[in-house]
Motif scaffolding. Sequence first.
Motif, PDB file in Angstrom:
ATOM      1  N   VAL A 101      -5.557   8.664  -6.175  1.00 32.56           N
ATOM      2  CA  VAL A 101      -6.791   7.892  -6.231  1.00 32.56           C
ATOM      3  C   VAL A 101      -6.915   7.108  -4.926  1.00 32.56           C
ATOM      4  O   VAL A 101      -5.917   6.712  -4.325  1.00 32.56           O
ATOM      5  CB  VAL A 101      -6.765   6.982  -7.486  1.00 32.56           C
ATOM      6  CG1 VAL A 101      -5.565   6.074  -7.486  1.00 32.56           C
ATOM      7  CG2 VAL A 101      -8.029   6.178  -7.628  1.00 32.56           C
ATOM      8  N   ARG A 143       0.829  -1.213   0.000  1.00 31.65           N
ATOM      9  CA  ARG A 143       0.000   0.000   0.000  1.00 31.65           C
ATOM     10  C   ARG A 143       0.863   1.262   0.000  1.00 31.65           C
ATOM     11  O   ARG A 143       0.564   2.236  -0.690  1.00 31.65           O
ATOM     12  CB  ARG A 143      -0.909   0.037   1.234  1.00 31.65           C
ATOM     13  CG  ARG A 143      -2.115  -0.856   1.154  1.00 31.65           C
ATOM     14  CD  ARG A 143      -2.936  -0.740   2.433  1.00 31.65           C
ATOM     15  NE  ARG A 143      -3.592   0.532   2.547  1.00 31.65           N
ATOM     16  CZ  ARG A 143      -4.847   0.782   2.157  1.00 31.65           C
ATOM     17  NH1 ARG A 143      -5.567  -0.184   1.648  1.00 31.65           N
ATOM     18  NH2 ARG A 143      -5.372   1.978   2.292  1.00 31.65           N
ATOM     19  N   TRP A 160       2.200   1.799  -3.502  1.00 38.23           N
ATOM     20  CA  TRP A 160       1.120   2.249  -4.391  1.00 38.23           C
ATOM     21  C   TRP A 160       0.772   3.706  -4.123  1.00 38.23           C
ATOM     22  O   TRP A 160       0.652   4.509  -5.039  1.00 38.23           O
ATOM     23  CB  TRP A 160      -0.138   1.381  -4.188  1.00 38.23           C
ATOM     24  CG  TRP A 160      -0.110   0.069  -4.868  1.00 38.23           C
ATOM     25  CD1 TRP A 160       0.900  -0.864  -4.833  1.00 38.23           C
ATOM     26  CD2 TRP A 160      -1.142  -0.513  -5.684  1.00 38.23           C
ATOM     27  NE1 TRP A 160       0.553  -1.967  -5.572  1.00 38.23           N
ATOM     28  CE2 TRP A 160      -0.702  -1.782  -6.095  1.00 38.23           C
ATOM     29  CE3 TRP A 160      -2.396  -0.073  -6.078  1.00 38.23           C
ATOM     30  CZ2 TRP A 160      -1.470  -2.618  -6.905  1.00 38.23           C
ATOM     31  CZ3 TRP A 160      -3.168  -0.914  -6.886  1.00 38.23           C
ATOM     32  CH2 TRP A 160      -2.704  -2.174  -7.293  1.00 38.23           C
ATOM     33  N   GLN A 161       0.602   4.030  -2.832  1.00 33.32           N
ATOM     34  CA  GLN A 161       0.093   5.361  -2.494  1.00 33.32           C
ATOM     35  C   GLN A 161       1.137   6.446  -2.640  1.00 33.32           C
ATOM     36  O   GLN A 161       0.830   7.567  -3.032  1.00 33.32           O
ATOM     37  CB  GLN A 161      -0.460   5.349  -1.065  1.00 33.32           C
ATOM     38  CG  GLN A 161      -1.722   4.493  -0.961  1.00 33.32           C
ATOM     39  CD  GLN A 161      -2.310   4.471   0.429  1.00 33.32           C
ATOM     40  OE1 GLN A 161      -1.593   4.254   1.402  1.00 33.32           O
ATOM     41  NE2 GLN A 161      -3.610   4.680   0.532  1.00 33.32           N
ATOM     42  N   ARG A 162       2.372   6.126  -2.310  1.00 29.43           N
ATOM     43  CA  ARG A 162       3.395   7.159  -2.317  1.00 29.43           C
ATOM     44  C   ARG A 162       4.146   7.243  -3.637  1.00 29.43           C
ATOM     45  O   ARG A 162       4.580   8.318  -4.035  1.00 29.43           O
ATOM     46  CB  ARG A 162       4.383   6.925  -1.175  1.00 29.43           C
ATOM     47  CG  ARG A 162       3.744   7.107   0.199  1.00 29.43           C
ATOM     48  CD  ARG A 162       3.115   8.500   0.324  1.00 29.43           C
ATOM     49  NE  ARG A 162       2.736   8.807   1.688  1.00 29.43           N
ATOM     50  CZ  ARG A 162       2.641  10.036   2.187  1.00 29.43           C
ATOM     51  NH1 ARG A 162       2.878  11.077   1.413  1.00 29.43           N
ATOM     52  NH2 ARG A 162       2.280  10.225   3.430  1.00 29.43           N
ATOM     53  N   LYS A 168       2.934   5.833  -6.576  1.00 30.15           N
ATOM     54  CA  LYS A 168       1.982   5.823  -7.690  1.00 30.15           C
ATOM     55  C   LYS A 168       2.374   4.808  -8.756  1.00 30.15           C
ATOM     56  O   LYS A 168       2.222   5.059  -9.963  1.00 30.15           O
ATOM     57  CB  LYS A 168       1.849   7.212  -8.335  1.00 30.15           C
ATOM     58  CG  LYS A 168       1.631   8.339  -7.357  1.00 30.15           C
ATOM     59  CD  LYS A 168       0.356   8.241  -6.588  1.00 30.15           C
ATOM     60  CE  LYS A 168       0.157   9.454  -5.684  1.00 30.15           C
ATOM     61  NZ  LYS A 168      -0.968   9.235  -4.747  1.00 30.15           N
ATOM     62  N   GLY A 171      -2.138  11.082  -9.785  1.00 25.13           N
ATOM     63  CA  GLY A 171      -2.263   9.712  -9.293  1.00 25.13           C
ATOM     64  C   GLY A 171      -2.904   9.622  -7.917  1.00 25.13           C
ATOM     65  O   GLY A 171      -2.755   8.615  -7.230  1.00 25.13           O
ATOM     66  N   ILE A 184       1.279   1.816 -13.697  1.00 20.70           N
ATOM     67  CA  ILE A 184       1.315   3.053 -12.928  1.00 20.70           C
ATOM     68  C   ILE A 184      -0.094   3.397 -12.466  1.00 20.70           C
ATOM     69  O   ILE A 184      -1.087   2.982 -13.077  1.00 20.70           O
ATOM     70  CB  ILE A 184       1.910   4.239 -13.719  1.00 20.70           C
ATOM     71  CG1 ILE A 184       1.087   4.540 -14.970  1.00 20.70           C
ATOM     72  CG2 ILE A 184       3.360   3.966 -14.085  1.00 20.70           C
ATOM     73  CD1 ILE A 184       1.561   5.771 -15.730  1.00 20.70           C
ATOM     74  N   ILE A 185      -0.154   4.136 -11.376  1.00 21.32           N
ATOM     75  CA  ILE A 185      -1.433   4.512 -10.792  1.00 21.32           C
ATOM     76  C   ILE A 185      -1.804   5.906 -11.273  1.00 21.32           C
ATOM     77  O   ILE A 185      -1.066   6.875 -11.045  1.00 21.32           O
ATOM     78  CB  ILE A 185      -1.354   4.436  -9.261  1.00 21.32           C
ATOM     79  CG1 ILE A 185      -1.238   2.957  -8.863  1.00 21.32           C
ATOM     80  CG2 ILE A 185      -2.569   5.099  -8.612  1.00 21.32           C
ATOM     81  CD1 ILE A 185      -1.037   2.702  -7.396  1.00 21.32           C
ATOM     82  N   VAL A 186      -2.911   5.977 -11.980  1.00 19.20           N
ATOM     83  CA  VAL A 186      -3.421   7.261 -12.448  1.00 19.20           C
ATOM     84  C   VAL A 186      -4.861   7.405 -11.986  1.00 19.20           C
ATOM     85  O   VAL A 186      -5.573   6.416 -11.809  1.00 19.20           O
ATOM     86  CB  VAL A 186      -3.367   7.387 -13.989  1.00 19.20           C
ATOM     87  CG1 VAL A 186      -1.931   7.369 -14.482  1.00 19.20           C
ATOM     88  CG2 VAL A 186      -4.190   6.298 -14.672  1.00 19.20           C
ATOM     89  N   ASN A 245       1.515  12.091 -12.550  1.00 15.05           N
ATOM     90  CA  ASN A 245       1.152  11.316 -11.355  1.00 15.05           C
ATOM     91  C   ASN A 245       2.366  11.142 -10.440  1.00 15.05           C
ATOM     92  O   ASN A 245       2.207  10.895  -9.250  1.00 15.05           O
ATOM     93  CB  ASN A 245       0.564   9.954 -11.749  1.00 15.05           C
ATOM     94  CG  ASN A 245       1.453   9.148 -12.676  1.00 15.05           C
ATOM     95  OD1 ASN A 245       2.161   9.722 -13.512  1.00 15.05           O
ATOM     96  ND2 ASN A 245       1.442   7.852 -12.540  1.00 15.05           N
ATOM     97  N   PHE A 246       3.566  11.299 -11.005  1.00 16.77           N
ATOM     98  CA  PHE A 246       4.790  11.235 -10.185  1.00 16.77           C
ATOM     99  C   PHE A 246       5.203  12.625  -9.671  1.00 16.77           C
ATOM    100  O   PHE A 246       6.257  12.765  -9.052  1.00 16.77           O
ATOM    101  CB  PHE A 246       5.953  10.642 -10.979  1.00 16.77           C
ATOM    102  CG  PHE A 246       5.739   9.222 -11.443  1.00 16.77           C
ATOM    103  CD1 PHE A 246       4.954   8.331 -10.720  1.00 16.77           C
ATOM    104  CD2 PHE A 246       6.341   8.764 -12.615  1.00 16.77           C
ATOM    105  CE1 PHE A 246       4.761   7.025 -11.152  1.00 16.77           C
ATOM    106  CE2 PHE A 246       6.155   7.455 -13.052  1.00 16.77           C
ATOM    107  CZ  PHE A 246       5.367   6.585 -12.318  1.00 16.77           C
ATOM    108  N   ILE A 289      -7.241   4.020  -3.253  1.00 16.44           N
ATOM    109  CA  ILE A 289      -7.079   2.628  -3.699  1.00 16.44           C
ATOM    110  C   ILE A 289      -8.019   1.673  -2.955  1.00 16.44           C
ATOM    111  O   ILE A 289      -8.090   0.496  -3.287  1.00 16.44           O
ATOM    112  CB  ILE A 289      -5.613   2.140  -3.575  1.00 16.44           C
ATOM    113  CG1 ILE A 289      -5.118   2.185  -2.134  1.00 16.44           C
ATOM    114  CG2 ILE A 289      -4.706   2.950  -4.474  1.00 16.44           C
ATOM    115  CD1 ILE A 289      -3.733   1.546  -1.970  1.00 16.44           C
TER     116      ILE A 289
END
Lengths: 314, 314
Positions: free
Chosen positions: B307, A265, A268-270, A272, B305, B273-275, B45-46, B309
Amino acid sequence: MSDLSRTDLAIARERIAPAIHHTPVMTCRAIDEVSRAELFFKCENFQKSGSFKARGATNAVFSLDDDTCRRGVATHSSGNHGQALARAAAARDIPATIVMPETAPQPKIDAVREYGAEVVFCEATNAARQASLVEVVARTGAEFIPPYDDLRVIAGQASCAAELIEDVADLDTLIAPIGGGGLISGTALTVAHYAPHIAVYAGEPVAADDAWRSLQTGQRCSNDAPVTIADGLKASLGEITWPIVRDHVHDIVRVDESAIITAMRLIWQRMKIIVEPSCAVAVAAILSEPQHFVGRRVGVILTGGNVDIDNLPW
Amino acid sequence: MSDLSRTDLAIARERIAPAIHHTPVMTCRAIDEVSRAELFFKCENFQKSGSFKARGATNAVFSLDDDTCRRGVATHSSGNHGQALARAAAARDIPATIVMPETAPQPKIDAVREYGAEVVFCEATNAARQASLVEVVARTGAEFIPPYDDLRVIAGQASCAAELIEDVADLDTLIAPIGGGGLISGTALTVAHYAPHIAVYAGEPVAADDAWRSLQTGQRCSNDAPVTIADGLKASLGEITWPIVRDHVHDIVRVDESAIITAMRLIWQRMKIIVEPSCAVAVAAILSEPQHFVGRRVGVILTGGNVDIDNLPW
């Protein structure tokens, strides 16, 4: 170190370079603060086929002679090695057969097939998997490319640490997760040959701690049907990887399941980025036993990003 | 173009450079194949605080004189601008107050507080938000930094496209999502000043299509309580952003909610990647109206990014 020379590693790296990504290194101030270390994340989740396994599989496939190639390659895998081998075979335009358990998640089956490989299903037991693989090899004459206990595979995985120590100056510590030991063996051999001052650590789930027990007892141990969210780390050390781990890995840090999920987590959260549970194990290890890492410049191999986003562990 | 000169943009970029990330550009063979275009993803997102909003907020805060700074800054935001302003204020070591609706998600509230800003809650209506902000400004003397309809903010957002066109040669198209229009205005002005041959497109949710309607009618339209998963794009064009959009955006592509979710999944699964949903709108637009993009070299701004989760839209 007699197993793989500096030249062997250099040849493997050069052989696979055109077919894989030289992956980026990321940093994250927030995780540095939590860990009180300087962390340099090698992002193999961005690697071809979604994990570092592309390196070893590509080296194995690209090192085959033409006669062997005509008969193709085969392996058993419910995870990243299967996808990686399917892709490496496609890159050399040769057939591949992947033995997968009937219980494998559909996205993993689809990914293997998208690379053009044949999927052969078997019951979800070790015995059935072995039997299916023997049958496939007998029928096709395919070359078996093991997931980790293979010098060609280990030499390929070694290229990951080679890129990392070239790209980040003055690392004093490296950490990667340990399952069957292919990645950590390649990592440790790269360090032994090119940067022996770096201390190599491995992170391992408590629930699949064969490597930790092996180091404690001096005897190669194995896992018996382990249950862990880090599904890439259930395998036990092999005949080839065990002595490399014994001789070249500084220590193994065990982490429990909740620490793995917390670390996943956090990433993922920090950061991205999407990483699978297995590679959160390395970050969980850094946070669980800070005494090895605080104040250090630590290379962290994030091994893969093939996670089922419809079934997250939170 | 009289609003922001080339020099204004250059000054803003130089001013914020030490405090923000020059974000990386990623490519993805799989999405190139689906879109039949060459896509270059600018990974905001970064960015610091998790979105491009750090650019505009930092430029606004860093351009204040010392007297104004002592009184601090304030804004209303349930989203990325609040975090960005809180961080920019912390970077200059001045107070910040963020007016947030009582219904704001706890992670967003926590993020603002972690940067040291004060959170003032209000009812979740536009009127209550405005009233709270007026009260805060009256009480503290803080400088209001609007989320988008502000030349300082637009000049900061413009730096994103400036990096992208420097880092990727020969782009012929650029696309970003459009909400209040701060990012697309900055993007369009950068293109107008530095690379006028590039066609600038915006992606917009059908459910919040004020910009599309504005272009169709030639009159600035607004959204009335829009419901879309792209929560960063609910705002309507402002007095300042509207004429910039009108004069410099080539076209606006509308996408429905399912196309946004499909594009978001595609980015997560293929790019690892998390967007957030808002930035999937640009990719959804490319897939929805391929005629503008096929065969082109397209810069795509992935805006953020941040979001939750624990609450994913699938």
